[in-house]
Scaffold this motif. Structure first.
Motif, short mmCIF file in Angstrom:
data_model
loop_
_atom_site.label_atom_id
_atom_site.label_comp_id
_atom_site.label_asym_id
_atom_site.label_seq_id
_atom_site.Cartn_x
_atom_site.Cartn_y
_atom_site.Cartn_z
N GLY A 10 0.80 -1.15 0.04
CA GLY A 10 0.05 -0.15 0.01
C GLY A 10 0.59 1.07 -0.05
N GLY A 11 0.70 2.28 -1.12
CA GLY A 11 1.39 3.27 -1.15
C GLY A 11 0.62 4.63 -0.92
N GLY A 12 -0.43 4.52 0.01
CA GLY A 12 -0.95 5.72 0.61
C GLY A 12 -0.25 6.28 1.42
N VAL A 32 5.03 -1.98 -1.98
CA VAL A 32 4.46 -2.28 -3.16
C VAL A 32 3.12 -1.68 -3.33
N ALA A 39 -3.24 6.41 -4.66
CA ALA A 39 -4.36 6.05 -5.54
C ALA A 39 -5.45 5.61 -4.81
N ALA A 41 -7.74 6.26 -0.71
CA ALA A 41 -8.42 7.17 -0.05
C ALA A 41 -7.34 8.62 -0.11
N HIS A 46 -10.17 15.49 1.20
CA HIS A 46 -10.29 16.63 0.99
C HIS A 46 -9.00 17.64 1.20
N THR A 204 -3.20 -1.29 3.32
CA THR A 204 -3.97 -1.05 2.24
C THR A 204 -5.24 -0.49 2.55
N GLY A 205 -5.39 0.30 3.54
CA GLY A 205 -6.71 1.05 3.68
C GLY A 205 -8.00 0.29 3.46
N TRP A 207 -8.69 -2.00 1.45
CA TRP A 207 -8.60 -3.22 1.00
C TRP A 207 -7.86 -4.10 2.01
N GLY A 226 -16.89 8.69 0.60
CA GLY A 226 -16.99 9.92 0.94
C GLY A 226 -16.84 10.61 -0.39
N SER A 227 -17.78 11.66 -0.73
CA SER A 227 -17.51 12.15 -2.17
C SER A 227 -17.14 13.66 -1.93
N LEU A 228 -16.47 14.24 -2.96
CA LEU A 228 -15.99 15.72 -2.92
C LEU A 228 -16.36 16.33 -4.27
N GLY A 340 -7.69 5.69 11.25
CA GLY A 340 -6.67 7.04 11.18
C GLY A 340 -7.34 8.10 10.30
N LYS A 341 -6.26 9.02 10.17
CA LYS A 341 -6.71 10.23 9.07
C LYS A 341 -5.28 10.33 8.29
N SER A 343 -4.10 13.23 8.28
CA SER A 343 -3.41 14.02 9.34
C SER A 343 -2.80 13.25 10.27
C1 LIG Z 1 -13.88 11.85 0.74
C2 LIG Z 1 -12.70 11.34 1.89
C3 LIG Z 1 -12.04 12.73 2.43
C4 LIG Z 1 -11.18 12.73 3.46
N1 LIG Z 1 -10.62 13.93 4.07
C5 LIG Z 1 -9.66 13.94 4.70
C6 LIG Z 1 -8.93 15.10 5.24
O1 LIG Z 1 -9.42 16.17 4.54
N2 LIG Z 1 -8.06 15.03 6.10
C7 LIG Z 1 -7.50 13.82 6.58
O2 LIG Z 1 -6.65 13.94 7.55
N3 LIG Z 1 -8.22 12.72 6.28
C8 LIG Z 1 -9.28 12.64 5.42
N4 LIG Z 1 -9.75 11.64 5.13
C9 LIG Z 1 -9.11 10.12 5.46
C10 LIG Z 1 -7.84 9.82 4.83
O3 LIG Z 1 -8.06 10.08 3.53
C11 LIG Z 1 -7.49 8.40 5.15
O4 LIG Z 1 -7.75 8.01 6.43
C12 LIG Z 1 -6.03 7.98 4.52
O5 LIG Z 1 -5.66 8.70 3.15
C13 LIG Z 1 -5.75 6.59 4.74
O6 LIG Z 1 -4.60 6.47 4.01
P1 LIG Z 1 -3.83 4.92 3.86
O7 LIG Z 1 -2.78 4.93 3.21
O8 LIG Z 1 -4.25 4.16 5.05
O9 LIG Z 1 -4.93 4.29 2.71
P2 LIG Z 1 -5.18 4.50 1.14
O10 LIG Z 1 -4.82 6.00 0.76
O11 LIG Z 1 -6.60 4.10 0.65
O12 LIG Z 1 -3.86 3.60 0.76
C14 LIG Z 1 -4.10 2.26 0.47
C15 LIG Z 1 -3.52 1.82 -0.74
O13 LIG Z 1 -3.04 0.25 -0.78
C16 LIG Z 1 -3.35 0.03 -2.26
N5 LIG Z 1 -3.36 -1.39 -2.40
C17 LIG Z 1 -4.87 -1.98 -2.10
N6 LIG Z 1 -4.71 -3.15 -2.28
C18 LIG Z 1 -3.57 -3.48 -2.98
C19 LIG Z 1 -2.65 -4.53 -3.47
N7 LIG Z 1 -3.65 -5.90 -3.53
N8 LIG Z 1 -1.38 -4.44 -3.80
C20 LIG Z 1 -0.93 -3.33 -3.72
N9 LIG Z 1 -1.31 -2.29 -3.24
C21 LIG Z 1 -2.77 -2.42 -2.87
C22 LIG Z 1 -4.17 1.01 -2.84
O14 LIG Z 1 -4.08 1.13 -4.07
C23 LIG Z 1 -4.03 2.34 -1.94
O15 LIG Z 1 -3.15 3.37 -2.53
C24 LIG Z 1 -10.81 11.41 3.68
C25 LIG Z 1 -10.95 10.30 3.50
C26 LIG Z 1 -12.18 10.40 2.48
C27 LIG Z 1 -12.63 8.90 1.74
#
Ligand SMILES: Cc1cc2nc3c(=O)[nH]c(=O)nc-3n(C[C@H](O)[C@H](O)[C@H](O)COP(=O)(O)OP(=O)(O)OC[C@H]3O[C@@H](n4cnc5c(N)ncnc54)[C@H](O)[C@@H]3O)c2cc1C
Length: 500
Positions: A10-12, A32, A39, A41, A46, A204-205, A207, A226-228, A340-341, A343
């Motif tokens: 996961g590259g979030g 990976v 890509a 959340a 936002h 992977t958030g 996923w 959530g939509s924007l 989490g967030k 932030s």
């Molecule tokens: C509409 C909306 C608005 C938001 N606004 C805010 C805000 O303003 N401020 C704030 O602090 N938070 C906000 N959040 C929350 C925040 O976006 C998330 O909590 C945070 O981005 C999560 O990050 P993550 O890296 O954990 O997950 P993600 O960003 O979802 O990253 C998970 C990654 O795993 C990858 N992945 C999945 N399956 C596989 C696989 N099989 N192989 C390889 N890679 C894989 C995905 O492609 C993805 O890039 C918002 C969320 C939403 C939906």
């Protein structure tokens, strides 16, 4: 086959933050990601670096984490955080009791909150609804999630971290009940890559449960869509929140030359099948319009959705589910980190890497809160002032992206995907939504021999499909007129309507 110590899936923001923390503590790792960075959340959010005010009433733990991280990120990430400040505005009819609870909540958490008159609020944000009763000023900021991920990854790459984007993990390898590696498919070539490691981190958030299932484990989650919407103007220089119990459409965030307004909160099952409903777009515009009336007649250039990976909850109102995070030890060599967030991504990464260090019996402390993000000067190459001073060879007129900049990204990343250029330069993110610049960028990729004409046609078709998904819910007025022109270019001049 590649061998490393820690494999991050996961590259979030969470995964990239973990990669940076591991790099600074000297732990070999490999990240990976199935798409590009941000890509999921992260790239669909936002972009609000919360002061914590939003959660001061409903979730004080998350509120405190947000405020502390807000202070840290402002310090270490000057080039991806804009210190806009924020206002919580009270409209006629909004509860005065909530105002009291809000101020008490901020005080208990330690969030600076200053009550200001409507006149002062209108001085700060002239586009505000002149009917507002009053406002409360808090230290909200705007943050660029794409740049944030790239900057975190830069620290990893500088210290030998291995990073594969556009690689989808399809298999978790196990031996004697323990996870020992992964198999990932290269999304461009279809080749399979095998990576072995001692610990696997599932970041992977939305996923996360799918990946955990591959290892025979489970991650209990509630997925909330959530939509924007994005306007083509920056209608406010400060973050604007509605002073009420968290609800739909109550936040507007300025980002570069645009504003993002939203959001909604709808439980869903499948994070790969997201549709932004017209009713959500209507709600967001009308709610934003109550705080900034110009919203009702400003051009909307795009609407999109993301999925919040929240901890499992029985709460009926998704706004009330905790924004806290959790690290789950599956006791088979895999950890999942969820909730989490954006932030609080750095704190989440710190706690995750503390756990990994303990399991390796190593002691080096976390330094990510002190060391500024590396490469900020170079990677923040697209602030407007910088772009305006270099107007030669413009490829994207809306966002002033030059040919030189596009060529630099293609050389630097060896990318064969036009989306990667978008995320790194803002190409195609303006009002025409890539209508005039995408075929030019593909032409440059052709000139530089990274893709063939046949591949670029295929890529263009895929791009147009994805683009239309975001534009469709916002098709009226000027956006519709421009879309018709773009349609004539692609269907009429470039004959894209012909089947492949
Ligand atoms: C509409 C909306 C608005 C938001 N606004 C805010 C805000 O303003 N401020 C704030 O602090 N938070 C906000 N959040 C929350 C925040 O976006 C998330 O909590 C945070 O981005 C999560 O990050 P993550 O890296 O954990 O997950 P993600 O960003 O979802 O990253 C998970 C990654 O795993 C990858 N992945 C999945 N399956 C596989 C696989 N099989 N192989 C390889 N890679 C894989 C995905 O492609 C993805 O890039 C918002 C969320 C939403 C939906």
């Amino acid at each position: 086959m590649i061998k490393t110590d820690v494999i991050i899936i996961g590259g979030g923001a969470t995964g990239c933050g973990i990669a940076r923390d591991l790099a600074l503590r000297g732990i070999p790792h490999c990240l990976v990601e199935k798409g590009d960075f941000a890509a999921g959340a992260t790239g669909a959010c936002h972009g609000l670096l919360h002061s914590g005010g939003r959660y001061a009433v409903t979730d004080p733990v998350a509120a405190r984490e947000c405020y502390e991280e807000n202070l840290i990120l402002r310090k270490i990430g000057r080039k991806c955080v804009e210190q806009t400040g924020g206002l919580f505005v009270r409209l006629p009819g909004d509860s005065k009791r909530f105002r009291e609870v809000f101020l008490r909540g901020c005080e208990e958490v330690g969030i600076p909150a200053e009550v200001i008159s409507s006149t002062r609020a209108l001085d700060l944000v002239p586009n505000l609804n002149p009917e507002i009763e009053e406002a409360i000023k808090v230290p909200d900021c705007s943050i660029d999630p794409f740049r944030l991920c790239m900057l975190n990854i830069r620290s990893s790459e500088l210290r030998g971290g291995i990073v594969y984007t556009r690689h989808k993990v399809t298999e978790i390898l196990k031996s004697h009940g323990r996870c020992i590696g992964i198999k990932a498919i290269d999304q461009s070539t279809g080749d399979t890559r095998e990576i072995r490691g001692n610990i696997i981190v599932n970041a992977t958030g939305a996923w996360a449960n799918m990946i955990a299932t591959l290892a025979g484990s489970e991650v209990p989650m509630t997925l909330v869509k959530g939509s924007l919407v994005i306007t083509n103007h920056r209608l406010t220089n400060m973050v604007i929140n509605r002073l009420r119990h968290p609800s739909d459409g109550d936040i507007i965030v300025p980002n570069e030359a645009v504003c993002l307004a939203g959001t909604t909160a709808l439980p869903i099952d499948d994070p790969d099948n997201l549709i932004t409903e017209s009713s959500e777009v209507d709600t967001m515009i009308s709610e934003a319009g109550k705080m900034i009336p110009h919203f009702n007649n400003t051009r909307i250039i795009r609407a999109f959705s993301g999925v919040r990976p929240l901890l499992k909850s029985k709460k009926a109102d998704s706004h009330e589910i905790s924004r806290g995070f959790q690290i789950i030890n599956h006791k088979n060599g895999m950890y999942s980190i969820v909730g989490g967030k954006l932030s609080t991504f750095r704190l989440m990464a710190e706690k995750m890497v503390d756990t990994i260090m303990a399991s390796f019996n190593l002691k080096k402390p976390c330094e990510t809160a002190e060391i500024p993000l590396e490469g900020q000067e170079e990677l923040s190459g697209y602030p407007l002032a910088k772009r305006l001073s270099n107007m030669k060879g413009i490829v994207c007129e809306c966002e002033l992206v030059t040919r030189q900049e596009v060529e630099r990204i293609i050389k630097q990343t060896a990318t064969r995907n036009v989306g990667d250029i978008q995320h790194r330069t803002r190409l195609g993110m303006g009002p025409c939504q890539g209508g005039f610049c995408t075929f030019r960028a593909l032409g440059i990729m052709n000139d530089m021999s990274v893709i063939s004409p046949e591949q670029s046609m295929k890529m263009l078709r895929g791009f147009l499909q994805r683009r239309y998904k975001g534009i469709r819910p916002a098709l009226w007025g000027d956006q519709l007129r421009e879309e018709q022109l773009v349609e004539y270019i692609y269907l009429g001049i470039l004959a894209m309507e012909k089947p492949e």
